[in-house]
Write an enzyme that holds these catalytic residues in place. Structure first.
Site, PDB file in Angstrom:
ATOM      1  CD  GLU A 108      -1.745  -8.488  12.638  1.00 60.30           C
ATOM      2  OE1 GLU A 108      -1.512  -9.190  13.779  1.00 60.30           O
ATOM      3  OE2 GLU A 108      -2.774  -7.849  12.668  1.00 60.30           O
TER       4      GLU A 108
ATOM      5  CG  ASN B  64      -4.207  -6.528   6.357  1.00 68.37           C
ATOM      6  OD1 ASN B  64      -4.425  -5.282   6.149  1.00 68.37           O
ATOM      7  ND2 ASN B  64      -4.692  -6.958   7.430  1.00 68.37           N
TER       8      ASN B  64
ATOM      9  CG  HIS C 225      -6.645  -1.634  14.036  1.00 68.18           C
ATOM     10  ND1 HIS C 225      -8.143  -1.968  14.415  1.00 68.18           N
ATOM     11  CD2 HIS C 225      -6.207  -2.757  13.423  1.00 68.18           C
ATOM     12  CE1 HIS C 225      -8.514  -3.057  13.667  1.00 68.18           C
ATOM     13  NE2 HIS C 225      -7.384  -3.734  13.252  1.00 68.18           N
TER      14      HIS C 225
ATOM     15  CD  GLU D 178      -7.511  -5.655   9.959  1.00 69.30           C
ATOM     16  OE1 GLU D 178      -7.152  -5.751  11.436  1.00 69.30           O
ATOM     17  OE2 GLU D 178      -6.874  -6.719   9.518  1.00 69.30           O
TER      18      GLU D 178
ATOM     19  CG  ASP E  11     -10.822  -0.261  15.008  1.00 77.76           C
ATOM     20  OD1 ASP E  11      -9.524   0.103  15.077  1.00 77.76           O
ATOM     21  OD2 ASP E  11     -11.237  -1.169  15.520  1.00 77.76           O
TER      22      ASP E  11
END
Ligand code: G3I
Length: 542
Positions: free
Chosen positions: A160, A201, A237, A266, A268
């Site tokens: 990030e 990432n 996300h 990641e 979701d």
């Protein structure tokens, strides 16, 4: 020295499992696990794991082990977990995750070495030189610890590092060290573990946008400078209310064309709660699209879901009122999202699922009002997964639900409804009709009228109640039913005509107050005796 060579020399190859299976010995069958299908496609399917349920819940362990061939520590390998005080390293959580992966033939993605979040304040307070040394030492010790273990396949080296507009994130790393900390982190990581795949990432970089383009430009520059970067992680996300990102496959492909691998790290997909069948279906489509985008690009190595059960997810803690982002529900039941991931990995919808769900139980009606009712029934089972239920009155569908309960709305007052339930699965198979049940909606208070109930006064053994009826349109009669617990009896009423049936007390207009003009109101009252204590009980009003 290569990992294979090192393993041969140390004799470790005979005892250490090889986690990545690129060429399957046998093709996967339609009903196989997610990992069987992923392995058949030369990809990984992974989940983030949390140390507490991993230690304490067998259902959690069973699914994590059987469905996934890759895991990521949700928190256990972060800086605050591994080096809470300078040079004081704790690896209990990280080692627990490594041991689980070794026992279950899974690869581990290390997350994460350098991040602005979950990094202790002692790091943030260092001066520039000391901060760079601390970063080097941290990477050397953490990545170095697992460097000889082939289960540890890859690391998020930096996490990030961008703002949403694509500028460098103004983190304490950037403020003290400028953007040089990124290249340094990759060089330190390569030195610590020469065989691990080293990744950058981030989130909101799934489609083509300003942030993902900044990431693309950075990766291209780092590659041109000979910085050891091997991989790009797209966190993913997502939220169904914000739409699916544009050009995901094209974005993955452009990174691949730079000569780096790509992974969904990641994923979701959250929704505004509560869940319903429509939201579940949209979520399932998003999962399908992301998995298919990865499968379509050779250098996309796999997909990690950020947890697997809605019982353990960061989403509700962070986004108030949102949740249900994962592929299993809180009770470890498979959701339509599971089927979506499964079928995408399997290469399409499963052709050989012709088995319908079992017949649902006879629905029971409750909370029946003038215009609504709640129906609940015993859930069906299925060879794969029940994806939802439909409630019918004859051939007319009255409602749908993802669960074994539905609240019907928009019904007609004083009408008998004979209804049955049908279960369905992802392949479109439907169950036999459940046994029917009949309920009758109540009379209601007159078209467009709203009753407002209040307790005017109460005393030991009784209370005085009042209902004010306000009508949007003109009516010539009205009726309100108050249903109380057993302990309440109405002993006196005024400005109304009372009839009672058990614990339901129906008040109709008196001869003189049936007509209420548009926007007008009328009020009736009553005295009740009551055997309880505390505040008088609230009635169900219909
Ligand atoms: O361990 C403590 C516990 O002792 C304490 O009682 C409790 C009280 O709040 O907090 C616990 O720590 C929490 C930790 O998760 C472990 O459960 C932290 O408060 C909480 O902030 C932390 O959240 C994690 C978050 O990263 C931190 O930024 C989430 O679990 C984790 O899912 C989330 O993961 C991040 C990725 O690392 C990077 N990408 C985004 C993703 C989602 O935010």
């Amino acid at each position: 020295m290569s990992r294979l060579r090192r393993a041969l020399l140390t004799g470790a190859l005979t005892v250490l499992p090889v986690a990545t299976v690129l060429l399957p010995a046998v093709p996967a069958h339609a009903s196989d696990t997610l990992r069987a299908h992923a392995e058949a496609r030369g990809k990984f399917i992974g989940t983030a794991v949390a140390t507490s349920p991993l230690a304490n819940e067998s259902a959690y362990r069973t699914i994590a082990a059987s469905e996934f061939n890759q895991i990521t520590a949700e928190n256990a390998m972060k800086w605050d977990a591994t080096e809470p005080s300078q040079n004081q390293f704790t690896f209990s959580g990280a080692d627990q995750i490594m041991a689980f992966a070794e026992a279950n033939d899974q690869q581990v993605h290390g997350h994460t070495l350098v991040w602005h979040s979950q990094t202790p304040s002692w790091v943030q307070n260092l001066g520039a030189d000391a901060m760079r040394s601390a970063m080097q030492n941290h990477i050397a010790r953490v990545a170095g610890r697992y460097a000889s273990n082939p289960v540890l396949k890859s690391w998020d080296v930096v996490n990030e590092v961008f703002e949403e507009n694509g500028s460098m994130r103004n983190s304490f790393w950037y403020q003290k060290l400028g953007d040089s900390y990124i290249a340094d982190a990759f060089r330190y990581a390569r030195a610590a573990d020469p065989d691990a795949e080293l990744c950058i990432n981030d989130y909101n970089v799934e489609g083509i946008n300003a942030k993902s383009t900044a990431m693309y430009n950075l990766v291209r520059t780092l590659k041109a400078q000979g910085v050891p970067i091997d991989c790009v992680g797209l966190q993913s996300h997502l939220a169904i209310q914000y739409g699916f990102p544009g050009q995901v496959q094209e974005n993955i492909q452009r990174f691949a064309d730079l000569g780096v691998n790509v992974r969904i790290t990641e994923i979701d997909i959250r929704m505004q709660m509560p869940r319903d069948a429509t939201k579940d279906a949209t979520q399932a489509t998003y999962y399908t699209n992301m998995v298919k985008a990865c499968l379509a690009v050779t250098r996309c190595t796999g997909i990690t879901i950020w947890g697997f059960t809605d019982k353990y997810s960061w989403v509700p803690d962070t986004f108030s009122g949102q949740g249900a982002a994962l592929i299993y529900d809180e009770n470890y039941g498979r959701k339509p999202a599971y089927t979506a991931v499964h079928d995408a990995l399997a290469g399409g919808t499963t052709p050989d699922d012709t088995t319908p769900p079992s017949t649902p139980g006879k629905p029971a009606a409750s909370a029946v009002t003038a215009t609504g009712a709640t129906l609940t029934w015993t859930a069906s089972t299925d060879n794969r997964a029940v994806t939802g239920y439909d409630v019918y009155r004859g051939a007319t569908k009255l409602g749908s639900s993802a669960t074994n309960s539905v609240t019907l709305t928009g019904l007609t007052p004083e009408t008998a409804y004979t209804v049955h339930v049908v279960a369905r699965d992802a392949a479109g198979n439907t169950s036999a009709n459940s046994e029917s049940t009949t309920f009758t909606t109540t009379a209601g208070s007159g078209t467009g009228c709203t009753p407002a109930y209040r307790v005017v006064n109460s005393w030991p053994g009784g209370f005085q109640g009042e209902v004010k009826i306000t009508c949007a349109g003109p009516v010539t009669s009205w009726r309100v039913t108050l249903t109380y617990p057993e302990s309440v009896r109405i002993t006196q009423n005024w400005s109304s005509t009372l009839s009672s049936l058990g614990t339901a007390f129906t008040f109709s207009n008196a001869a003189w107050n049936g007509s209420v003009p548009a926007g007008g109101s009328t009020t009736f009252g009553f005295i009740a005796s009551w055997t309880g204590t505390g505040a008088p009980p609230a009635p169900v009003i219909s």
